[in-house]
Design an enzyme around this catalytic site. Structure first.
Site, PDB file in Angstrom:
ATOM      1  CG  ASN A  98      -1.709   1.214   1.445  1.00 29.79           C
ATOM      2  OD1 ASN A  98      -1.809   2.051   0.540  1.00 29.79           O
ATOM      3  ND2 ASN A  98      -2.303   1.361   2.621  1.00 29.79           N
ATOM      4  CD  GLU A 145      -2.990   5.452   6.733  1.00 25.75           C
ATOM      5  OE1 GLU A 145      -2.968   5.460   5.483  1.00 25.75           O
ATOM      6  OE2 GLU A 145      -2.084   4.941   7.426  1.00 25.75           O
ATOM      7  N   GLY A 153       2.331   2.310  10.664  1.00 24.70           N
ATOM      8  CA  GLY A 153       3.209   3.463  10.443  1.00 24.70           C
ATOM      9  C   GLY A 153       3.938   3.933  11.689  1.00 24.70           C
ATOM     10  CB  SER A 166       5.213  -1.335  11.828  1.00 22.74           C
ATOM     11  OG  SER A 166       4.698  -0.036  12.040  1.00 22.74           O
TER      12      SER A 166
HETATM   13  P1  PGA Z   1       2.734   0.311   7.573  1.00 28.33           P
HETATM   14  O1  PGA Z   1       1.279   0.481   6.914  1.00 28.33           O
HETATM   15  O2  PGA Z   1       3.309  -0.973   7.040  1.00 28.33           O
HETATM   16  O3  PGA Z   1       3.498   1.518   7.113  1.00 28.33           O
HETATM   17  O4  PGA Z   1       2.528   0.272   9.035  1.00 28.33           O
HETATM   18  C1  PGA Z   1       0.413  -0.619   6.795  1.00 28.33           C
HETATM   19  C2  PGA Z   1      -0.887  -0.152   6.204  1.00 28.33           C
HETATM   20  O5  PGA Z   1      -1.288   0.977   6.460  1.00 28.33           O
HETATM   21  O6  PGA Z   1      -1.544  -0.900   5.475  1.00 28.33           O
END
Ligand code: PGA
Length: 256
Positions: free
Chosen positions: A11, A98, A174, A214
């Site tokens: 993503n 999000e 994130g 993450s």
């Molecule tokens: P991240 O995002 O790997 O940066 O934590 C995962 C996601 O939002 O699908």
């Protein structure tokens, strides 16, 4: 849909413009092997989807939309529908945290989007997961159940194998915070038992459930080794083609 296949989804969020995205895909397609046991999907920004759809070899890499509007057409300024994405993408993220928390999308929106995706031959990846305060209050299972029921209410058991579920604890997205494998396993078992309750064991057993939050090239193998994890949803690490390729490689090995 076969659960013997790992699904690795990148993503990109609101990153990479048309040229950068095209260059990235070029680099990635040089290293991704076409393998029966791994399906690779990238979710670039809406703007780049059409260009990438002309460039991509779908046997190797598939495309996902990060978002869309659930109505098929009409006076909805600024929106793009699943019917317009039909044939361009094979998957679409729905209910990403999000979308839920920055753009206030409700379970009702999520439900309508899951329906719109299915009706337009796009596989929805329904994201569910608890926030830190919900986790602290011991509400993880309740939140997952509510989000599953909210998102899947109109999905029939025949349609269920089109749906992918992604378990993404909001506090791990994130943030660089890693969920403990045992917690991931418990959450995914709770998801599957809720699916069983809603659709019966046979239909529920066929659903691919991903983990996200993450995940890096270093942590991918740990999550992929969990028996209930059928793949990964990767944000930050998917922006680095080497890291993403290395995660895909780990998926090949884990599903061998
Ligand atoms: P991240 O995002 O790997 O940066 O934590 C995962 C996601 O939002 O699908």
């Amino acid at each position: 849909m076969a659960r013997d296949k790992a699904l690795i989804v990148g993503n990109w969020k609101m990153n990479l413009g048309v040229h950068e995205a095209s260059l990235y895909l070029h680099k990635l397609s040089k290293v991704v092997k076409i393998h029966r046991n791994v399906e690779v999907v990238i979710a670039p920004t809406m703007l780049t989807l059409q260009t990438l759809s002309l460039q991509v070899n779908l046997r190797q890499i598939k495309l996902a939309a990060q978002n869309f509007y659930w109505r098929d057409h009409g006076a909805y300024t600024g929106e793009v529908s699943a019917s317009q994405l039909r044939g361009i993408v094979q998957f679409a993220l729905v209910g990403h945290s999000e979308r839920r928390y920055v753009f206030n999308e409700s379970d009702k929106d999520t439900r309508a989007k899951v329906q719109a995706a299915i009706r337009n031959d796009i596989r929805p990846i329904l994201c569910v997961g608890e926030t830190l305060s919900e986790r602290t209050a011991n509400e993880t299972k309740d939140v997952l159940f509510d989000q599953l029921i909210g998102g899947l209410a109109n999905v029939t058991s025949e349609e269920l194998d089109r749906v992918v579920i992604a378990y993404e604890p909001v506090w791990a997205i994130g943030t660089g915070k890693n969920a403990v494998p045992e917690d991931v396993m418990n959450a995914i078992q709770a998801i599957r038992s809720q699916l069983k309750h809603l659709y019966g064991a046979k239909a529920a057993d066929g659903v691919q459930v991903l983990y996200g939050g993450s995940v890096t090239a270093d942590s991918a193998a740990t999550y992929l080794a969990l028996p209930d994890v059928d793949g990964l949803l990767i944000g930050g690490a998917s922006l680095d083609d080497h890291a993403f390729a290395s995660i895909i490689e780990k998926a090949y090995v884990s599903k061998k």
